[in-house]
Write an enzyme that holds these catalytic residues in place. Structure first.
Site, mmCIF file in Angstrom:
data_model
loop_
_atom_site.group_PDB
_atom_site.id
_atom_site.type_symbol
_atom_site.label_atom_id
_atom_site.label_comp_id
_atom_site.label_asym_id
_atom_site.label_seq_id
_atom_site.Cartn_x
_atom_site.Cartn_y
_atom_site.Cartn_z
ATOM 1 N N ARG A 46 0.859 -1.192 0.000
ATOM 2 C CA ARG A 46 0.000 0.000 0.000
ATOM 3 C C ARG A 46 0.892 1.238 0.000
ATOM 4 N NH1 ARG A 46 -1.539 1.698 4.715
ATOM 5 N NH2 ARG A 46 -2.281 -0.312 5.461
ATOM 6 N N TYR A 98 -16.358 18.008 -13.794
ATOM 7 C CA TYR A 98 -16.824 16.626 -13.896
ATOM 8 C C TYR A 98 -17.876 16.399 -12.806
ATOM 9 C CZ TYR A 98 -16.534 11.535 -13.873
ATOM 10 O OH TYR A 98 -16.821 10.206 -13.931
ATOM 11 N N ASP A 170 -7.881 20.073 -13.033
ATOM 12 C CA ASP A 170 -8.152 18.740 -13.568
ATOM 13 C C ASP A 170 -7.780 18.794 -15.050
ATOM 14 O OD1 ASP A 170 -9.292 16.462 -14.716
ATOM 15 O OD2 ASP A 170 -10.998 16.449 -13.331
ATOM 16 N N LYS A 195 -8.639 7.988 -18.829
ATOM 17 C CA LYS A 195 -8.945 8.583 -20.131
ATOM 18 C C LYS A 195 -7.689 8.572 -21.020
ATOM 19 C CE LYS A 195 -12.693 9.075 -17.788
ATOM 20 N NZ LYS A 195 -13.037 10.252 -17.038
#
Ligand code: PLP
Length: 377
Positions: A46, A98, A170, A195
């Site tokens: 992690r 978004y 973003d 994306k």
């Protein structure tokens, strides 16, 4: 080093154990330690994983950032970046971000006493009115989805910094190939690697890139404490994706320009939203701030019936949410990606029932144009 060289080599050193040219998928949860407190820099997956570290170096380099952190999704990356604000702080959020970003503020952060206001960040005189003494952050997306409004990143950064606030951008729509917000003064860049960065519609991921060391230490702490880390397999996929980012973005841009020009001339199309068109209200700003316009194009068909006909008649373009993959995807923002946005806000933003959005892929453009033409007819 040029962008493509960086994309191919940053973080991609041959594997020290075997010389493997491609960074291996270190599918492990933990690492053998030589003795108490003696290890090779890896304790638990992690906290650190070599495949993820390679990707973190790679995308940070592409954004021109000193530090980068890979997350399990774009939303978990955005959530981590927003942990730089505390209860009682005020955030100015772009009014057309978004949908998931808006939902995070509106349904979750507000119950943690984070105050926020929605503002059209492309209108600087308007934006200025929203600053308060406790404003700590301005969150910007440019160009916006789906109406492609462009915000002046340098001007917003200057305005925010003068008032003691930081700026998050973003950068999912442009990718670092066409826009590097940090060069314009932005403090923190976030991505949905789902994306363009991954580019092949086969992974969900997110990224945070920044220069400030203290903030980077906090993001690292959040990444490890909350644990929404990108898996080794997904890290490998995105690392493979970014190697071809430059050639893919060039192809998306080339096709995007042709699709926008074709739609603009089409008798069944009322309006086209694409910053690369001279008719776009912020075309000059887009030319200055971006080195290309990309593959996202939206157009107005006039009614829900028309939009429905187009969306159900396309054969090559796939009807679906998401964007940035090699294949062309077509969607209906009002009922798909922006269904959660209140009617009134949608109307104000220009997200009508007749609006159709295409993520133009990198197929042969003649085939995309032919498909759109037959669907419009
Ligand atoms: C898809 C997207 C997100 C969310 O990313 P996920 O990987 O789906 O969590 C955030 N911002 C933009 C601009 C996006 O397109």
């Amino acid at each position: 080093m040029g962008f493509s060289t960086t994309a191919i080599h940053a973080g991609n050193e041959p594997d020290p154990a075997t010389g493997a040219v491609s960074v291996p998928i270190y599918q492990t949860s933990t690492y053998a330690q030589e003795g108490l407190g003696k290890h090779k820099g890896y304790e638990y997956a992690r906290t650190q994983n070599p495949t993820r570290t390679a990707l973190e170096k790679n995308i940070a380099a592409l954004e021109g950032a000193r530090f980068g952190f890979a997350f399990a999704s774009g939303m978990s990356a955005i959530d981590a970046s927003l942990k730089l604000v505390k209860g009682g702080d005020h955030v100015i959020l772009g009014d057309n971000t978004y949908g998931g970003t808006f939902r995070l503020f509106n349904r979750i952060l507000k119950d943690y006493s984070v105050e926020f206001d929605l503002a059209d960040t492309s209108d600087l005189a308007n934006l200025e009115k929203f600053f308060k003494p406790n404003t700590k952050l301005v969150f910007v997306e440019t160009p916006t989805n789906p109406v492609m409004t462009v915000t002046d990143l340098a001007a917003v950064s200057e305005m925010a910094h003068a008032r003691g606030a930081k700026v998050i951008c973003d950068n999912t729509f442009m990718s670092p190939y066409f826009q590097r917000p940090i060069e314009h003064g932005v403090d923190i860049v976030v991505h949905s690697t789902t994306k363009y960065l991954n580019g092949h519609s086969d992974s969900i991921g997110g990224f945070v890139a920044l220069n400030n060391e203290e903030d980077a230490e906090w993001i690292r702490f959040v990444q490890n404490s909350v644990g929404a880390v990108l898996s080794p397999m997904d890290s490998f996929l995105v690392l493979r994706g970014t190697k071809t980012l430059a050639v893919r973005m060039e192809a998306h841009d080339k096709n995007g320009r042709q699709v926008a020009a074709f739609l603009q001339e089409h008798p069944k199309v009322e309006k086209v939203y694409y910053p690369g068109l001279a008719s776009h209200p912020q075309h000059e700003l887009a030319k200055r701030q971006q080195s290309g316009f990309g593959g996202m194009v939206s157009f107005e068909t006039g009614s829900l019936e028309n939009a429905k006909k187009v969306l159900e008649s396309v054969k090559l373009c796939t009807l679906g949410e998401s964007l940035g993959g090699v294949e062309s995807l077509i969607s209906h923002p009002a009922t798909m990606t922006h269904a959660a946005v209140p009617d009134e806000t949608r109307a104000k933003l220009g997200i009508t029932d007749g609006l159709v959005r295409i993520s133009v892929g990198i197929e042969d453009v003649e085939d995309i144009l032919e498909d759109l033409d037959q669907a419009l007819k």
